[in-house]
Design an enzyme around this catalytic site. Structure first.
Site, PDB file in Angstrom:
ATOM      1  N   HIS A   1       0.826  -1.220   0.000  1.00 36.17           N
ATOM      2  CA  HIS A   1       0.000   0.000   0.000  1.00 36.17           C
ATOM      3  C   HIS A   1       0.862   1.274   0.000  1.00 36.17           C
ATOM      4  O   HIS A   1       0.715   2.111  -0.904  1.00 36.17           O
ATOM      5  CB  HIS A   1      -0.997  -0.047   1.157  1.00 36.17           C
ATOM      6  CG  HIS A   1      -1.656   1.260   1.461  1.00 36.17           C
ATOM      7  ND1 HIS A   1      -2.509   1.888   0.568  1.00 36.17           N
ATOM      8  CD2 HIS A   1      -1.576   2.078   2.537  1.00 36.17           C
ATOM      9  CE1 HIS A   1      -2.921   3.026   1.107  1.00 36.17           C
ATOM     10  NE2 HIS A   1      -2.372   3.169   2.287  1.00 36.17           N
TER      11      HIS A   1
ATOM     12  N   HIS B   1       3.920   6.851   5.440  1.00 33.71           N
ATOM     13  CA  HIS B   1       2.733   7.567   5.924  1.00 33.71           C
ATOM     14  C   HIS B   1       1.926   6.811   6.990  1.00 33.71           C
ATOM     15  O   HIS B   1       1.238   7.422   7.781  1.00 33.71           O
ATOM     16  CB  HIS B   1       1.831   8.017   4.769  1.00 33.71           C
ATOM     17  CG  HIS B   1       0.913   6.977   4.218  1.00 33.71           C
ATOM     18  ND1 HIS B   1       1.248   6.166   3.179  1.00 33.71           N
ATOM     19  CD2 HIS B   1      -0.346   6.604   4.569  1.00 33.71           C
ATOM     20  CE1 HIS B   1       0.259   5.353   2.900  1.00 33.71           C
ATOM     21  NE2 HIS B   1      -0.734   5.586   3.733  1.00 33.71           N
ATOM     22  N   ASP B   2       2.010   5.476   7.008  1.00 33.72           N
ATOM     23  CA  ASP B   2       1.240   4.729   8.013  1.00 33.72           C
ATOM     24  C   ASP B   2       2.095   4.198   9.159  1.00 33.72           C
ATOM     25  O   ASP B   2       1.581   3.516  10.046  1.00 33.72           O
ATOM     26  CB  ASP B   2       0.504   3.552   7.335  1.00 33.72           C
ATOM     27  CG  ASP B   2      -0.777   4.010   6.654  1.00 33.72           C
ATOM     28  OD1 ASP B   2      -1.359   5.020   7.094  1.00 33.72           O
ATOM     29  OD2 ASP B   2      -1.183   3.354   5.676  1.00 33.72           O
TER      30      ASP B   2
ATOM     31  N   GLU C   1       1.150   5.746  12.633  1.00 33.02           N
ATOM     32  CA  GLU C   1      -0.214   5.355  12.967  1.00 33.02           C
ATOM     33  C   GLU C   1      -0.303   3.879  13.362  1.00 33.02           C
ATOM     34  O   GLU C   1      -0.948   3.533  14.345  1.00 33.02           O
ATOM     35  CB  GLU C   1      -1.120   5.634  11.749  1.00 33.02           C
ATOM     36  CG  GLU C   1      -2.531   5.096  11.839  1.00 33.02           C
ATOM     37  CD  GLU C   1      -3.419   5.900  12.764  1.00 33.02           C
ATOM     38  OE1 GLU C   1      -3.023   7.014  13.136  1.00 33.02           O
ATOM     39  OE2 GLU C   1      -4.499   5.394  13.115  1.00 33.02           O
ATOM     40  N   ASP C   2       0.369   3.017  12.599  1.00 31.81           N
ATOM     41  CA  ASP C   2       0.132   1.577  12.756  1.00 31.81           C
ATOM     42  C   ASP C   2       1.230   0.814  13.483  1.00 31.81           C
ATOM     43  O   ASP C   2       1.078  -0.376  13.749  1.00 31.81           O
ATOM     44  CB  ASP C   2      -0.068   0.918  11.375  1.00 31.81           C
ATOM     45  CG  ASP C   2      -1.311   1.450  10.679  1.00 31.81           C
ATOM     46  OD1 ASP C   2      -2.158   2.024  11.375  1.00 31.81           O
ATOM     47  OD2 ASP C   2      -1.409   1.303   9.459  1.00 31.81           O
TER      48      ASP C   2
ATOM     49  N   ASP D   1      -3.246   8.606  -1.074  1.00 32.64           N
ATOM     50  CA  ASP D   1      -3.615   7.514  -0.166  1.00 32.64           C
ATOM     51  C   ASP D   1      -5.075   7.113  -0.424  1.00 32.64           C
ATOM     52  O   ASP D   1      -5.411   5.946  -0.574  1.00 32.64           O
ATOM     53  CB  ASP D   1      -3.419   8.024   1.273  1.00 32.64           C
ATOM     54  CG  ASP D   1      -3.718   6.964   2.319  1.00 32.64           C
ATOM     55  OD1 ASP D   1      -3.554   5.774   2.032  1.00 32.64           O
ATOM     56  OD2 ASP D   1      -4.126   7.365   3.437  1.00 32.64           O
TER      57      ASP D   1
END
Ligand code: MN
Length: 757
Positions: free
Chosen positions: A63, A88-89, A92-93, A155
């Protein structure tokens, strides 16, 4: 080697191939070749997301790689953005923090990743207050560094491209949000191609059948358009060759989504849309300074071949759109008697049109001075709106959206300065666009030297002079006739401020009254007064007093001084502020059916939100409510919405109310399918237009009631200069009934168009 190991090796290869493709496309751009840091970001993200899979079963890292590729090839951004997209994630993750990113990749990338993390929950959270915050955050990060929102759009685009693996109710939430805010944002940032793709993808998920139908019709008419294109452009090519231009002529086909919206908005059929084909001329100017003139030269020479439409020359060359779009649009009459739009642009203008001037965006790296472009101005407006406190997230969103969709007009100040305004702007919008003081004291305007009211709609080319008076005060009704975000926000802010002042005054008036009459100023007495004057809250009471809409007198004193007041019991039975009178009134206004609808509550935990609900005759009567705003009937694409009272309301998927709900309360959306057996009747409205001959009305009623045996509930027909407009309300079982009726009505000679509204 066992199967698991083999799969791991295959996945590793897939990941590395995808990354190599990203690098290759990056190397093909004009950016500096900063391969090292991009590779570092890739390796970091890969190990951070290790072992995690997407819903589709793919390794998660696929992704971020895909998002980075969109950022690079479709938006045209450089290494900083590519690294940020890859990462980018991560925050967050995974367990990594923004500080970790900053230590390894530097503060700039960390700041962008931080911005992306802040808005990662989607613009809209599950609670209303969270929505407001998230949306504000999105806009604020956007005005800090536009790259945050560009990567966010990438995204979203990748999520939309892979939406098939999501649950249907999530699909509607994401598709709805995309259509509501991301597509307009992409449009505003000049990302035309991405905007079109986002719209089409949303449309495909929300209305799969209609999408397929339009695709099929487009395919079936392709040959015809190809022939028309060739016939139309051959003489143009000859003319351009004579001018010794380097050029390319392309056919531009309207997207399924815009075809569908046009069919919906204008109530016309696919066959009635005449502008599916447009022609685009993209030329390479001999000199860059000459590109403007060359656009007009091309226009002059092709309008010698085909007659131009006098009212359809759009000059976005001398006055670019606010999103940077530049082109000259003309509409010409083809030899087949059909108007065809021709868009004339240079190669540079075409790049801007496709990728947005995001591609040309210069970043404030050395803090060098920036050209205050239109985009800057827009971001500035957004900052201004955010500075005014606005508690309601959806209000704020609507206000901002006003500025996203609008196409523009050009108007002039009395000194001849040119101003770009959204279409439908009024004189009052213009006043606010110049200065808040001018807006708030505006009493009227002179447009082209003629006196007009505040609500006067401006046209391109108007010269506008604003008339003010110091005595003028802002009126609440003004909100109804402004259409710019700025004016609306300013008016609401000033009204709120004035209301707060009036409330304060009202409170003082009340206190003085209590003192004078020697009444205890307690909340019970304030409540009694509120109830007496049918005010819902004490704030409303204060406001009415402060604005002198309400003056306290003898009645008030008597009621408050009444001994042994027996009104206390009311307080326990009815919500604060309601009187028996008002409750009786409320109940009288409601139809009996609503009383039944109150009972259609669904126990929250009984709903399996992952499964589409089945709409059968029985469940519709027992459990579900058909929305009054869009009145769906069996066969329409629908969804369910669980409202505050835990009732399930069935809306059409494209219903404006549902669109808003999808964005604001996405977690309350349920997928829904029809499963009816043609026993229930539903109301529909049908619009019929045609030539007004003797006996037409008779024929229409014959077709409906005799041939089809359908009951006409209401019929109104208006004739006007030989043309008639008829509105028929019928009761039908489903969409197929409507289709049969429409098809049969179309067979009447005089009937020119039939559509459901
Ligand atoms: Mn993502």
């Amino acid at each position: 080697m066992d199967e698991i190991q083999l799969k791991e090796i295959q996945e590793e290869e897939m990941i590395n191939n995808a990354f190599q493709e990203l690098l290759d496309s990056y190397l093909a751009t004009k950016h500096r070749k900063k391969i090292e840091i991009i590779t570092k970001a890739f390796n970091f993200a890969k190990q951070a997301h290790k072992g995690v899979k997407r819903r589709s079963g793919e390794p998660y890292i696929m992704h971020p790689i895909a998002v980075a590729k969109i950022v690079c090839t479709e938006i045209g951004l450089g290494s900083t953005s590519i690294c940020s997209a890859l990462l980018h994630d991560v925050v967050e993750d995974t367990d990594y923090t923004v500080e970790d990113i900053s230590n390894i990749f530097g503060p700039k990338i960390a700041q962008i990743v931080d911005g992306l993390t802040k808005i990662s929950g989607g613009i809209f959270g599950d609670r209303a207050s969270a929505q407001a915050e998230n949306f504000k955050k999105l806009l604020l990060t956007m005005s800090d560094d536009i790259r945050v929102i560009l990567i966010k759009i990438a995204d979203r685009l990748h999520n939309m491209r892979t939406l098939g693996s999501m649950l249907p109710n999530k699909q509607y939430k994401i598709a709805g949000e995309t259509l509501y805010i991301y597509a307009p944002l992409a449009n505003r940032l000049g990302l035309n191609k991405i905007k079109t793709e986002l719209e089409n993808l949303s449309f495909r998920y929300e209305h799969p059948e209609e999408y397929a139908q339009i695709e099929k019709k487009l395919a079936a008419t392709q040959q015809e358009r190809d022939a028309l294109f060739k016939e139309f452009t051959d003489p143009i090519r000859k003319e351009l060759d004579k001018m010794e231009l380097e050029y390319d002529i392309k056919a531009r086909i309207k997207s399924p989504y815009s075809i569908w919206s046009k069919m919906q908005n204008k109530h016309i059929s696919f066959e009635e849309i005449y502008d599916i084909l447009a022609v685009r001329i993209i030329f390479k100017p001999k000199e860059l300074q000459q590109e403007l003139n060359e656009c007009f030269n091309i226009y002059v020479s092709i309008s010698k071949i085909y007659k131009p439409h006098p009212d359809r020359l759009r000059d976005w060359v001398s006055h670019p759109k606010a999103n940077g779009y530049q082109a000259l649009h003309v509409t010409l009459m083809s030899n087949r008697g059909q108007w065809i739009e021709v868009q004339i642009r240079s190669k540079r203008m075409d790049d801007v049109a496709e990728q947005g001037f995001a591609a040309h965006w210069k970043y404030k790296e050395g803090g060098g001075s920036e050209d205050e472009g239109e985009l800057e101005k827009w971001l500035h407006t957004i900052k201004e709106i955010l500075d005014d406190p606005q508690p309601d997230a959806m209000d704020l969103l609507d206000t901002i959206k006003l500025n996203l969709f609008a196409s523009e007009i050009f108007v002039f100040t009395p000194k001849g300065e040119i101003k770009t305004m959204p279409q439908n702007s009024t004189a009052l919008d213009f006043a606010f666009s110049i200065h808040t003081f001018l807006g708030s004291h505006c009493i009227g305007a002179k447009v082209n030297h003629k006196l007009v009211p505040l609500s006067h709609r401006l046209q391109s080319g108007d010269q506008v002079e604003i008339l003010t008076s110091k005595a003028q005060r802002i009126q609440p009704s003004w909100v109804n006739f402004v259409s710019t975000a700025k004016a609306k926000a300013k008016i609401l802010a000033i009204i709120k401020k004035e209301q707060r002042i009036a409330q304060k005054e009202g409170e003082e008036i009340l206190n003085t009254f209590f003192q004078k009459e020697d009444i205890e100023p307690n909340s019970a007495n304030i409540e009694k007064l509120s109830r007496l004057h049918k005010m819902n809250t004490k704030e409303e009471l204060f406001l009415a007093l402060g604005q002198k809409m309400l003056v306290l007198g003898d009645d008030d004193r008597n009621i408050l001084k009444e001994k042994g007041s027996n009104t206390n019991w009311k307080k326990h039975l009815f919500p604060f502020g309601s009187t028996i009178g008002s409750i009786i009134k409320q109940n009288k206004g409601k139809k009996e059916s609503t009383a039944k609808e109150e009972e259609k509550k669904t126990e929250d935990n009984n709903i399996d939100r992952k499964k589409p609900i089945k709409l059968t005759e029985e469940t519709i009567e027992k459990n579900y409510i058909i929305a009054d705003c869009c009145k769906p009937i069996p066969g329409d694409d629908v969804l369910g919405y669980i409202d505050e009272k835990n009732r399930i309301i069935i809306h059409k998927r494209q219903c404006p109310v549902a669109v808003k709900l999808k964005s604001s309360h996405g977690n309350r959306i349920l997928a829904a399918n029809w499963d009816t057996q043609k026993t229930l009747f539903f109301p529909v409205n049908i619009l019929v237009k045609g030539i007004d001959n003797i006996g037409v009305l008779n024929q229409i009623t014959q077709v409906i009631s005799q041939q089809l045996n359908v009951n006409i509930h209401k019929l109104s027909i208006e004739g006007n200069d030989g043309i008639f407009d008829g509105k028929i309300q019928l009761y039908v079982h489903d969409v197929n009934d409507v289709k049969t009726i429409c098809n049969n009505l179309k067979k009447i000679n005089e009937v020119k168009s039939v559509s459901r509204i």
